[in-house]
Design a protein around this motif. Structure first.
Motif, PDB file in Angstrom:
ATOM      1  N   LEU A  15      23.433  25.512  45.014  1.00  0.00           N
ATOM      2  CA  LEU A  15      22.382  26.867  45.023  1.00  0.00           C
ATOM      3  C   LEU A  15      21.319  26.189  45.930  1.00  0.00           C
ATOM      4  O   LEU A  15      20.365  27.323  46.249  1.00  0.00           O
ATOM      5  CB  LEU A  15      21.994  27.193  43.742  1.00  0.00           C
ATOM      6  CG  LEU A  15      22.994  27.856  42.872  1.00  0.00           C
ATOM      7  CD1 LEU A  15      22.504  28.378  41.603  1.00  0.00           C
ATOM      8  CD2 LEU A  15      23.709  29.128  43.487  1.00  0.00           C
ATOM      9  N   ALA A  21      23.546  30.572  47.597  1.00  0.00           N
ATOM     10  CA  ALA A  21      22.704  31.340  46.297  1.00  0.00           C
ATOM     11  C   ALA A  21      22.804  32.846  46.476  1.00  0.00           C
ATOM     12  O   ALA A  21      22.844  33.675  45.555  1.00  0.00           O
ATOM     13  CB  ALA A  21      21.301  30.856  46.678  1.00  0.00           C
ATOM     14  N   ARG A  22      22.939  33.447  47.810  1.00  0.00           N
ATOM     15  CA  ARG A  22      23.162  34.834  48.256  1.00  0.00           C
ATOM     16  C   ARG A  22      24.376  35.266  47.537  1.00  0.00           C
ATOM     17  O   ARG A  22      24.427  36.124  46.799  1.00  0.00           O
ATOM     18  CB  ARG A  22      22.959  34.932  49.755  1.00  0.00           C
ATOM     19  CG  ARG A  22      22.898  36.667  49.843  1.00  0.00           C
ATOM     20  CD  ARG A  22      23.140  36.784  51.514  1.00  0.00           C
ATOM     21  NE  ARG A  22      24.241  36.307  52.092  1.00  0.00           N
ATOM     22  CZ  ARG A  22      25.509  36.832  51.776  1.00  0.00           C
ATOM     23  NH1 ARG A  22      25.714  38.010  51.312  1.00  0.00           N
ATOM     24  NH2 ARG A  22      26.607  36.480  52.261  1.00  0.00           N
ATOM     25  N   TYR A  24      26.319  33.797  45.241  1.00  0.00           N
ATOM     26  CA  TYR A  24      26.380  33.829  43.621  1.00  0.00           C
ATOM     27  C   TYR A  24      25.717  34.880  43.297  1.00  0.00           C
ATOM     28  O   TYR A  24      25.931  35.481  42.290  1.00  0.00           O
ATOM     29  CB  TYR A  24      25.593  32.506  43.334  1.00  0.00           C
ATOM     30  CG  TYR A  24      25.711  32.283  41.890  1.00  0.00           C
ATOM     31  CD1 TYR A  24      26.626  32.184  41.107  1.00  0.00           C
ATOM     32  CD2 TYR A  24      24.188  32.245  41.201  1.00  0.00           C
ATOM     33  CE1 TYR A  24      26.477  31.864  39.767  1.00  0.00           C
ATOM     34  CE2 TYR A  24      24.199  32.493  39.744  1.00  0.00           C
ATOM     35  CZ  TYR A  24      25.666  32.034  39.029  1.00  0.00           C
ATOM     36  OH  TYR A  24      25.426  31.970  37.708  1.00  0.00           O
ATOM     37  N   ARG A  25      24.460  35.371  43.764  1.00  0.00           N
ATOM     38  CA  ARG A  25      23.826  36.397  43.310  1.00  0.00           C
ATOM     39  C   ARG A  25      24.763  37.722  43.540  1.00  0.00           C
ATOM     40  O   ARG A  25      24.674  38.615  42.554  1.00  0.00           O
ATOM     41  CB  ARG A  25      22.206  36.819  43.924  1.00  0.00           C
ATOM     42  CG  ARG A  25      21.748  37.855  43.549  1.00  0.00           C
ATOM     43  CD  ARG A  25      20.269  38.161  44.005  1.00  0.00           C
ATOM     44  NE  ARG A  25      19.769  39.390  43.693  1.00  0.00           N
ATOM     45  CZ  ARG A  25      18.779  39.622  42.608  1.00  0.00           C
ATOM     46  NH1 ARG A  25      18.243  38.550  41.921  1.00  0.00           N
ATOM     47  NH2 ARG A  25      18.274  40.754  42.517  1.00  0.00           N
ATOM     48  N   GLU A  26      25.663  37.938  44.628  1.00  0.00           N
ATOM     49  CA  GLU A  26      26.309  38.985  44.788  1.00  0.00           C
ATOM     50  C   GLU A  26      27.420  39.151  43.748  1.00  0.00           C
ATOM     51  O   GLU A  26      27.562  40.095  43.205  1.00  0.00           O
ATOM     52  CB  GLU A  26      27.012  38.918  46.295  1.00  0.00           C
ATOM     53  CG  GLU A  26      25.962  39.513  47.192  1.00  0.00           C
ATOM     54  CD  GLU A  26      26.738  39.392  48.440  1.00  0.00           C
ATOM     55  OE1 GLU A  26      28.007  39.389  48.634  1.00  0.00           O
ATOM     56  OE2 GLU A  26      26.425  39.389  49.633  1.00  0.00           O
ATOM     57  N   LEU A  28      26.949  37.738  40.647  1.00  0.00           N
ATOM     58  CA  LEU A  28      26.282  38.228  39.335  1.00  0.00           C
ATOM     59  C   LEU A  28      25.970  39.814  39.302  1.00  0.00           C
ATOM     60  O   LEU A  28      26.162  40.437  38.352  1.00  0.00           O
ATOM     61  CB  LEU A  28      24.983  37.361  39.236  1.00  0.00           C
ATOM     62  CG  LEU A  28      25.110  36.237  38.879  1.00  0.00           C
ATOM     63  CD1 LEU A  28      23.640  35.349  38.625  1.00  0.00           C
ATOM     64  CD2 LEU A  28      25.874  35.847  37.723  1.00  0.00           C
ATOM     65  N   ASP A  29      25.681  40.452  40.656  1.00  0.00           N
ATOM     66  CA  ASP A  29      25.372  41.711  40.448  1.00  0.00           C
ATOM     67  C   ASP A  29      26.676  42.588  40.349  1.00  0.00           C
ATOM     68  O   ASP A  29      26.660  43.318  39.674  1.00  0.00           O
ATOM     69  CB  ASP A  29      25.044  42.435  41.925  1.00  0.00           C
ATOM     70  CG  ASP A  29      23.624  41.875  42.271  1.00  0.00           C
ATOM     71  OD1 ASP A  29      22.769  41.512  41.567  1.00  0.00           O
ATOM     72  OD2 ASP A  29      23.169  41.981  43.551  1.00  0.00           O
ATOM     73  N   GLY A  69      23.544  46.041  39.649  1.00  0.00           N
ATOM     74  CA  GLY A  69      23.305  44.815  39.291  1.00  0.00           C
ATOM     75  C   GLY A  69      22.040  44.153  38.674  1.00  0.00           C
ATOM     76  O   GLY A  69      21.395  44.757  37.741  1.00  0.00           O
ATOM     77  N   LEU A  70      21.744  43.106  39.225  1.00  0.00           N
ATOM     78  CA  LEU A  70      20.457  42.459  38.756  1.00  0.00           C
ATOM     79  C   LEU A  70      19.271  43.325  39.220  1.00  0.00           C
ATOM     80  O   LEU A  70      18.143  42.932  38.518  1.00  0.00           O
ATOM     81  CB  LEU A  70      20.368  41.208  39.380  1.00  0.00           C
ATOM     82  CG  LEU A  70      21.680  40.011  39.031  1.00  0.00           C
ATOM     83  CD1 LEU A  70      21.573  38.756  39.611  1.00  0.00           C
ATOM     84  CD2 LEU A  70      21.621  39.727  37.576  1.00  0.00           C
ATOM     85  N   SER A  71      19.479  44.273  40.033  1.00  0.00           N
ATOM     86  CA  SER A  71      18.192  45.012  40.097  1.00  0.00           C
ATOM     87  C   SER A  71      17.809  45.972  39.263  1.00  0.00           C
ATOM     88  O   SER A  71      16.677  46.526  39.315  1.00  0.00           O
ATOM     89  CB  SER A  71      18.381  45.769  41.700  1.00  0.00           C
ATOM     90  OG  SER A  71      19.288  46.940  41.521  1.00  0.00           O
TER      91      SER A  71
END
Length: 141
Positions: A15, A21-22, A24-26, A28-29, A69-71
């Motif tokens: 990460l 990292a980007r 991985y965040r996608e 999760l979203d 997502g995470l937002s």
């Protein structure tokens, strides 16, 4: 002999790369958005029904289920869960998996109250109980 690295160390190391990292965040979203859709269908509710319960448009529910997502805020997640007749529980754990704090919003609890009331430290046995469990214990006593 080669260097051994456990998965947690490998994951943390990977990460550090901004692109990893980007990505991985996608993921999760996408997972959270998929989960909202899955839970709604599990409860046999249409987007229109959930929208009516939340006082938003059907297109807003569609947006939440495809790209929120995470937002999403904690309040937004709690309201969505309540619209499905579900409770929301969020836990913070340390590296060993021990729960340090827990947030719980029941399916029928008002969200307008200050959020701090929902947080429970879990260092004490009493604090690890949900509000419903505490209420049941108080009724017995």
């Amino acid at each position: 002999m080669g260097r051994h690295m456990d998965f947690r160390d490998y994951f943390q190391e990977s990460l550090k790369d901004p692109e990893s990292a980007r990505l991985y965040r996608e993921v999760l979203d996408e997972e959270l958005s998929w989960l909202l859709h899955y839970l709604r269908e599990l409860r046999k509710l249409s987007q229109k029904e959930v929208a009516a319960r939340l006082g938003v448009s059907r297109s807003r529910i569609s947006q939440m289920e495809t790209s929120a997502g995470l937002s999403m805020t904690l309040e937004g997640l709690a309201r969505y869960a309540q619209a499905l007749g579900l409770s929301l529980r969020l836990e913070f754990t340390d590296e060993e998996g021990e729960v340090l704090a827990r947030y719980h919003v029941g399916a029928d609890e008002p969200i307008a109250e200050p959020a701090a009331k929902g947080w429970e430290p879990v260092a004490e046995t009493w604090a690890t109980l949900t509000r419903r469990e505490k209420h049941l214990l108080e009724e017995v006593a």
